[in-house]
Design a protein around this motif. Structure first.
Motif, PDB file in Angstrom:
ATOM      1  N   LEU A  48      51.276  49.158  37.019  1.00  0.00           N
ATOM      2  CA  LEU A  48      52.262  48.078  37.095  1.00  0.00           C
ATOM      3  C   LEU A  48      52.525  47.677  38.541  1.00  0.00           C
ATOM      4  O   LEU A  48      52.685  46.490  38.848  1.00  0.00           O
ATOM      5  CB  LEU A  48      53.555  48.513  36.413  1.00  0.00           C
ATOM      6  CG  LEU A  48      54.679  47.478  36.347  1.00  0.00           C
ATOM      7  CD1 LEU A  48      54.268  46.294  35.490  1.00  0.00           C
ATOM      8  CD2 LEU A  48      55.953  48.106  35.807  1.00  0.00           C
ATOM      9  N   ARG A  49      52.588  48.655  39.446  1.00  0.00           N
ATOM     10  CA  ARG A  49      52.852  48.356  40.856  1.00  0.00           C
ATOM     11  C   ARG A  49      51.724  47.589  41.505  1.00  0.00           C
ATOM     12  O   ARG A  49      51.924  46.943  42.541  1.00  0.00           O
ATOM     13  CB  ARG A  49      53.094  49.666  41.606  1.00  0.00           C
ATOM     14  CG  ARG A  49      54.427  50.333  41.270  1.00  0.00           C
ATOM     15  CD  ARG A  49      54.533  51.686  41.921  1.00  0.00           C
ATOM     16  NE  ARG A  49      55.804  52.328  41.600  1.00  0.00           N
ATOM     17  CZ  ARG A  49      56.108  53.582  41.914  1.00  0.00           C
ATOM     18  NH1 ARG A  49      55.213  54.339  42.550  1.00  0.00           N
ATOM     19  NH2 ARG A  49      57.274  54.090  41.591  1.00  0.00           N
ATOM     20  N   LEU A  50      50.551  47.618  40.926  1.00  0.00           N
ATOM     21  CA  LEU A  50      49.420  46.854  41.444  1.00  0.00           C
ATOM     22  C   LEU A  50      49.347  45.467  40.819  1.00  0.00           C
ATOM     23  O   LEU A  50      49.185  44.457  41.518  1.00  0.00           O
ATOM     24  CB  LEU A  50      48.114  47.615  41.181  1.00  0.00           C
ATOM     25  CG  LEU A  50      46.814  46.904  41.589  1.00  0.00           C
ATOM     26  CD1 LEU A  50      46.792  46.662  43.098  1.00  0.00           C
ATOM     27  CD2 LEU A  50      45.609  47.712  41.146  1.00  0.00           C
ATOM     28  N   GLY A  51      49.467  45.396  39.499  1.00  0.00           N
ATOM     29  CA  GLY A  51      49.291  44.126  38.807  1.00  0.00           C
ATOM     30  C   GLY A  51      50.473  43.187  38.908  1.00  0.00           C
ATOM     31  O   GLY A  51      50.297  41.967  39.050  1.00  0.00           O
ATOM     32  N   SER A  52      51.690  43.718  38.856  1.00  0.00           N
ATOM     33  CA  SER A  52      52.875  42.861  38.835  1.00  0.00           C
ATOM     34  C   SER A  52      53.051  42.043  40.109  1.00  0.00           C
ATOM     35  O   SER A  52      53.267  40.824  40.033  1.00  0.00           O
ATOM     36  CB  SER A  52      54.125  43.709  38.558  1.00  0.00           C
ATOM     37  OG  SER A  52      55.272  42.895  38.469  1.00  0.00           O
ATOM     38  N   VAL A 103      45.103  35.434  38.336  1.00  0.00           N
ATOM     39  CA  VAL A 103      44.193  35.866  37.265  1.00  0.00           C
ATOM     40  C   VAL A 103      43.972  37.376  37.325  1.00  0.00           C
ATOM     41  O   VAL A 103      44.016  38.072  36.300  1.00  0.00           O
ATOM     42  CB  VAL A 103      42.857  35.111  37.359  1.00  0.00           C
ATOM     43  CG1 VAL A 103      41.839  35.716  36.405  1.00  0.00           C
ATOM     44  CG2 VAL A 103      43.063  33.637  37.042  1.00  0.00           C
ATOM     45  N   VAL A 104      43.741  37.908  38.525  1.00  0.00           N
ATOM     46  CA  VAL A 104      43.507  39.347  38.664  1.00  0.00           C
ATOM     47  C   VAL A 104      44.757  40.126  38.258  1.00  0.00           C
ATOM     48  O   VAL A 104      44.679  41.134  37.545  1.00  0.00           O
ATOM     49  CB  VAL A 104      43.093  39.682  40.112  1.00  0.00           C
ATOM     50  CG1 VAL A 104      43.036  41.199  40.322  1.00  0.00           C
ATOM     51  CG2 VAL A 104      41.741  39.065  40.433  1.00  0.00           C
ATOM     52  N   GLY A 105      45.926  39.671  38.707  1.00  0.00           N
ATOM     53  CA  GLY A 105      47.163  40.348  38.334  1.00  0.00           C
ATOM     54  C   GLY A 105      47.406  40.315  36.843  1.00  0.00           C
ATOM     55  O   GLY A 105      47.805  41.331  36.249  1.00  0.00           O
ATOM     56  N   LEU A 106      47.153  39.167  36.210  1.00  0.00           N
ATOM     57  CA  LEU A 106      47.339  39.061  34.765  1.00  0.00           C
ATOM     58  C   LEU A 106      46.361  39.955  34.021  1.00  0.00           C
ATOM     59  O   LEU A 106      46.713  40.596  33.025  1.00  0.00           O
ATOM     60  CB  LEU A 106      47.182  37.609  34.322  1.00  0.00           C
ATOM     61  CG  LEU A 106      47.393  37.318  32.833  1.00  0.00           C
ATOM     62  CD1 LEU A 106      48.814  37.686  32.417  1.00  0.00           C
ATOM     63  CD2 LEU A 106      47.116  35.858  32.520  1.00  0.00           C
TER      64      LEU A 106
END
Length: 258
Positions: A48-52, A103-106
């Motif tokens: 979550l800390r990476l994608g959000s 896009v990468v985060g999603l």
């Protein structure tokens, strides 16, 4: 003008915006307990800390770019010395970077939700539909940028001559659907998917985007007290233990005779 153009570029946008506004107000008035992100941070934090941050900062810059390109007339930006070449560079290249980050985060967030057991169990059908409707305009917008802007020549497609005035004409209540006739297909699909997302927005947890934690800066501090023995003002005792009678005074039982 064909009936299909009127239906797609006049009726559908107005229906979408009406449902968006009325549905959001209704949701806030009658479903305040459901007005939440339903955070799953307690289940998993590392991914979550990476994608959000990637998704949220990316989508923020994408939204700012759309606001400047669609709602601010080209004549205004040129009047303050912001030429078309500079705008094209920022919108194309910096917009592409923001789009890729989004896009990468999603993708990371979807991967986390699918592979983390507790998070997946907390995912509802509405959440799954929301991810699909959210991914569609983002991917189609990135496709439109790459095909028509990066690969479409030196200046690409100038949507500020067609899509932008068409969108503003909806707010003026003087819709000009004919402006969308010759728009490239990727942009048409991107716009349609965006209005489809707005149509479903009030009924998903995306409504949390309108919740700014402004009272957080002025709310009083929360005081935490230790539960260790001897830390309090009075000695701790068991919850079901009877309290001791005051010193120097005892109550005698009384009896009543009939």
């Amino acid at each position: 003008m064909s009936a299909g153009n009127i239906l797609l570029w006049v009726v559908f946008p107005y229906v979408s915006m009406a449902v968006f506004v009325v549905g959001t107000i209704w949701r806030y008035r009658y479903d305040k307990f459901g007005w939440t992100t339903r955070s799953s941070e307690l289940y998993e934090k590392t991914i979550l800390r990476l994608g959000s941050p990637l998704f949220h900062f990316g989508i923020l810059f994408v939204a700012l770019g759309h606001f400047m390109g669609l709602l601010i007339p080209e004549s205004w930006t040129e009047a303050v010395g912001f030429r078309q070449e500079a705008y094209h560079f920022i919108a194309t290249y910096m917009g592409s970077v923001a789009g890729v980050a989004t896009v990468v985060g999603l993708a990371i967030l979807i991967y986390r939700r699918r592979t983390t057991g507790p998070v997946f169990l907390a995912t509802t059908r509405v959440d799954k539909l929301m991810y699909v409707l959210l991914a569609l305009p983002i991917l189609l917008g990135l496709w439109a940028t790459v095909q028509t802007q990066l690969l479409g020549g030196a200046h690409g497609y100038d949507y500020r001559q067609t899509i932008s005035p068409w969108l503003r004409s909806l707010f003026y209540l003087q819709p000009q659907a004919q402006l969308m006739t010759d728009v490239p297909l990727p942009f048409k699909l991107h716009v349609t998917a965006a209005f489809l997302l707005f149509l479903a927005w009030p009924f998903t947890r995306l409504v949390h985007a309108f919740s700014a934690p402004l009272p957080y800066a002025t709310r009083p501090y929360i005081v935490y007290r230790s539960r260790e023995a001897g830390a309090g003002a009075r000695p701790s005792r068991r919850g079901w233990e009877a309290s001791a009678a005051p010193q120097g005074r005892r109550e005698r039982p009384t009896s009543t005779r009939t």
